[in-house]
Design a protein around this motif. Structure first.
Motif, short mmCIF file in Angstrom:
data_model
loop_
_atom_site.label_atom_id
_atom_site.label_comp_id
_atom_site.label_asym_id
_atom_site.label_seq_id
_atom_site.Cartn_x
_atom_site.Cartn_y
_atom_site.Cartn_z
N LYS A 1 -10.85 -57.74 -43.50
CA LYS A 1 -9.67 -56.99 -43.08
C LYS A 1 -10.10 -55.56 -42.78
O LYS A 1 -10.87 -54.96 -43.54
N LEU B 1 -3.08 -52.35 -41.32
CA LEU B 1 -3.99 -53.42 -40.96
C LEU B 1 -4.12 -53.50 -39.45
O LEU B 1 -3.13 -53.59 -38.74
N TYR C 1 -8.60 -51.71 -41.85
CA TYR C 1 -7.42 -50.87 -41.90
C TYR C 1 -7.76 -49.50 -41.32
O TYR C 1 -8.90 -49.08 -41.33
N GLU D 1 -7.80 -58.70 -38.77
CA GLU D 1 -7.97 -59.63 -39.88
C GLU D 1 -8.64 -60.89 -39.36
O GLU D 1 -8.12 -61.55 -38.47
#
Length: 152
Positions: free
Chosen positions: A29, A21, A31, A24
């Motif tokens: 989110k 991650l 990644y 956020e």
């Protein structure tokens, strides 16, 4: 290629997947993970988000429709469709706004949008309040062929 995107897009972010991650913000989110394939370092990105009140079809249409791309994509300096492979597959050449340096990269993108409907209570009709679009976006970036603009 589609199967490969489906595997990455629907893959859980934990465990062996090794997605880390990096951003956020609320439901969104982002990644990334480091992958090497055939000696080439790839930098895959995966983003997940949920938007209330719109369908997956509406989100995909707005995202992929080149006629409205400049309405929402503020990082693109210019673009043009190189080839239309099918109604749902195009090759686009685009230049993004950068500071004072340009690089060339090959990017393969997929976006999967799922429309989730929560049935309303009683005899009420389904409205936008009952709709949620779950978005998964995956971009495989290959910068192994990067070239500074002065090298072109």
């Amino acid at each position: 290629m589609v199967q490969n995107h489906m595997t990455y897009s629907l893959q859980d972010v934990g465990g062996d997947a090794n997605w880390q991650l990096v951003v956020e913000e609320g439901e969104m989110k982002v990644y990334r993970r480091e992958v090497e394939e055939n000696g080439i370092v790839l930098d895959p990105l995966k983003a997940t988000h949920a938007v209330k009140g719109v369908t997956g079809h509406e989100v995909c249409n707005y995202f992929w429709n080149v006629d409205v791309r400049n309405d929402w994509e503020t990082t693109i300096e210019n673009f043009h469709v190189v080839e239309t492979l099918a109604d749902n597959a195009i090759i686009v050449y685009q230049t993004h706004k950068l500071n004072n340096r340009c690089v060339r990269a090959k990017i393969n993108i997929a976006m999967i949008c799922q429309t989730l409907v929560s049935p309303p209570e009683g005899d009420q009709e389904i409205s936008r309040e009952n709709i949620l679009c779950k978005i998964t976006y995956v971009a495989n970036v290959n910068i192994s062929h990067s070239v500074a603009i002065e090298d072109l």
